[in-house]
Scaffold this active site. Structure first.
Site, PDB file in Angstrom:
ATOM      1  N   HIS A 298      -8.574   0.437   2.358  1.00  0.00           N
ATOM      2  CA  HIS A 298      -9.336  -0.494   3.190  1.00  0.00           C
ATOM      3  C   HIS A 298     -10.515   0.576   3.619  1.00  0.00           C
ATOM      4  CE1 HIS A 298      -6.236  -3.783   4.544  1.00  0.00           C
ATOM      5  NE2 HIS A 298      -7.235  -4.187   3.530  1.00  0.00           N
TER       6      HIS A 298
ATOM      7  N   CYS B 159      -7.230  -0.787  12.841  1.00  0.00           N
ATOM      8  CA  CYS B 159      -6.713  -1.963  11.909  1.00  0.00           C
ATOM      9  C   CYS B 159      -5.902  -2.870  12.792  1.00  0.00           C
ATOM     10  CB  CYS B 159      -5.625  -1.528  10.964  1.00  0.00           C
ATOM     11  SG  CYS B 159      -5.932  -0.260   9.952  1.00  0.00           S
TER      12      CYS B 159
ATOM     13  N   ASN C 209       0.709  -1.329   0.034  1.00  0.00           N
ATOM     14  CA  ASN C 209       0.194   0.062  -0.015  1.00  0.00           C
ATOM     15  C   ASN C 209       0.851   1.217   0.097  1.00  0.00           C
ATOM     16  OD1 ASN C 209       0.464   1.313   2.715  1.00  0.00           O
ATOM     17  ND2 ASN C 209      -0.424  -0.702   3.422  1.00  0.00           N
TER      18      ASN C 209
ATOM     19  N   ARG D 188       0.620 -11.629   2.532  1.00  0.00           N
ATOM     20  CA  ARG D 188      -0.274 -11.617   3.913  1.00  0.00           C
ATOM     21  C   ARG D 188      -0.960 -12.999   3.823  1.00  0.00           C
ATOM     22  NH1 ARG D 188      -3.147  -6.588   6.332  1.00  0.00           N
ATOM     23  NH2 ARG D 188      -3.005  -8.234   8.224  1.00  0.00           N
TER      24      ARG D 188
ATOM     25  N   ASP E 253       2.714  -8.253   9.125  1.00  0.00           N
ATOM     26  CA  ASP E 253       1.434  -7.426   9.078  1.00  0.00           C
ATOM     27  C   ASP E 253       0.275  -8.233  10.168  1.00  0.00           C
ATOM     28  OD1 ASP E 253       1.849  -5.016   7.997  1.00  0.00           O
ATOM     29  OD2 ASP E 253       1.607  -5.864   5.812  1.00  0.00           O
TER      30      ASP E 253
ATOM     31  N   ARG F  80      -8.535  -3.959  -2.130  1.00  0.00           N
ATOM     32  CA  ARG F  80      -8.201  -5.383  -1.337  1.00  0.00           C
ATOM     33  C   ARG F  80      -9.376  -6.287  -1.913  1.00  0.00           C
ATOM     34  NH1 ARG F  80      -4.096  -5.289   1.813  1.00  0.00           N
ATOM     35  NH2 ARG F  80      -2.526  -3.465   1.273  1.00  0.00           N
TER      36      ARG F  80
END
Ligand code: ARG
Length: 272
Positions: free
Chosen positions: A168, A264, A22, A90, A65, A139
């Protein structure tokens, strides 16, 4: 006083910026101050444990992450729909999150392989109406709507994200108790902005200015009347204060380097 809320967090043991998926991560590879990251994460954890219950999932080496538990999947009651990450970096996290929920007796299901969907990063329950807001464009894909509606039932409203910096839904949109919605309109395409305006009455929409949006003020964890964010302007604090909310600011600069902040770093588990 504690609210009945329960959040899932993941300690930042292996947190780092080691790839770029990102725009926030650009220029930040291997630039994390680990001691500071741990201190900032701990401060958020302490604030949340004052007002709610926090559960932990074990961090995994090679998944820097994984601290961003919002992306684990989507919880509703005792059901858990596991995220299907868009980027391979991820995807290693998926089985660890799935196992955490399986071990606790949740009814766990998977997204079809060809349907990227990043959990509560892109799917947020309204706190007034019986409605799930789902974002696509970066995403998650629009096809996730069908799958979620079929598994969980209920109304799923799709919104299209158009600004890479707000990749997001939880970076630019946050439903609050009482049916309020905190959002940064420029992150959405025009039809999606119109949808928000149609479904959320004017008195319940709280528009966030660009500087607050860029400080991730929409990435807010709400525990009752407390709204926890990285940083916010006086205008933001006042706007929420007038609606009866108290804004708590706790610096999360190290996590901003990875494109994430307060919300997040949490996944709400008590979703009725
Ligand atoms: N570096 C992470 C990623 O790009 C950050 C995730 C932030 N999570 C969120 N729910 N917005 O996936």
């Amino acid at each position: 006083m504690k609210t009945p809320h329960v959040f899932l967090m993941c300690p930042p043991e292996y947190f780092d910026v080691s790839y770029i998926i990102n725009p926030w991560m650009h220029g930040n590879v291997r630039k994390i101050d680990n001691a500071l990251a741990k201190q900032q994460w701990r401060a958020l954890y302490d604030i949340l444990t004052d007002h709610a219950n926090v559960r932990l999932v074990s961090p995994q080496p090679g998944s820097p992450d994984m601290v961003f538990t919002a992306n684990a999947g989507l919880v509703k009651g005792r059901r858990f729909l596991v995220t299907r990450f868009r980027y391979p970096e991820r995807q290693y996290e998926e089985p660890y999150f799935a196992d955490w929920f399986l071990d606790r007796g949740y009814d766990v299901s998977l997204m079809p392989r060809h349907v990227p969907f990043e959990g509560a990063g892109d799917a947020l329950f309204d706190r007034g109406a019986q409605r799930l807001w789902l974002a696509y464009g970066h995403r998650s894909v629009l096809a996730a709507r069908e799958v979620i509606a079929e598994r969980f039932g209920g109304e799923v409203v799709a919104l299209k994200l158009t600004d890479q910096r707000f990749y997001h839904l939880d970076t630019c949109f946050c439903p609050l108790d009482g049916g309020y919605v905190l959002y940064y309109p420029a992150a959405f395409d025009a039809p999606s902005r119109a949808t928000i305006e149609r479904l959320v009455p004017d008195s319940r929409r709280i528009v966030v200015a660009e500087d607050d949006a860029l400080a991730f003020a929409c990435n807010a964890v709400s525990a009752g009347k407390r709204i926890v964010v990285n940083r916010a302007s006086t205008a933001f604090v006042d706007a929420l204060g007038r609606r009866g909310f108290e804004v708590v600011q706790t610096p999360l600069s190290e996590f901003m380097k990875a494109g994430g902040s307060a919300k997040c770093l949490t996944l709400r588990l008590d979703e009725p």
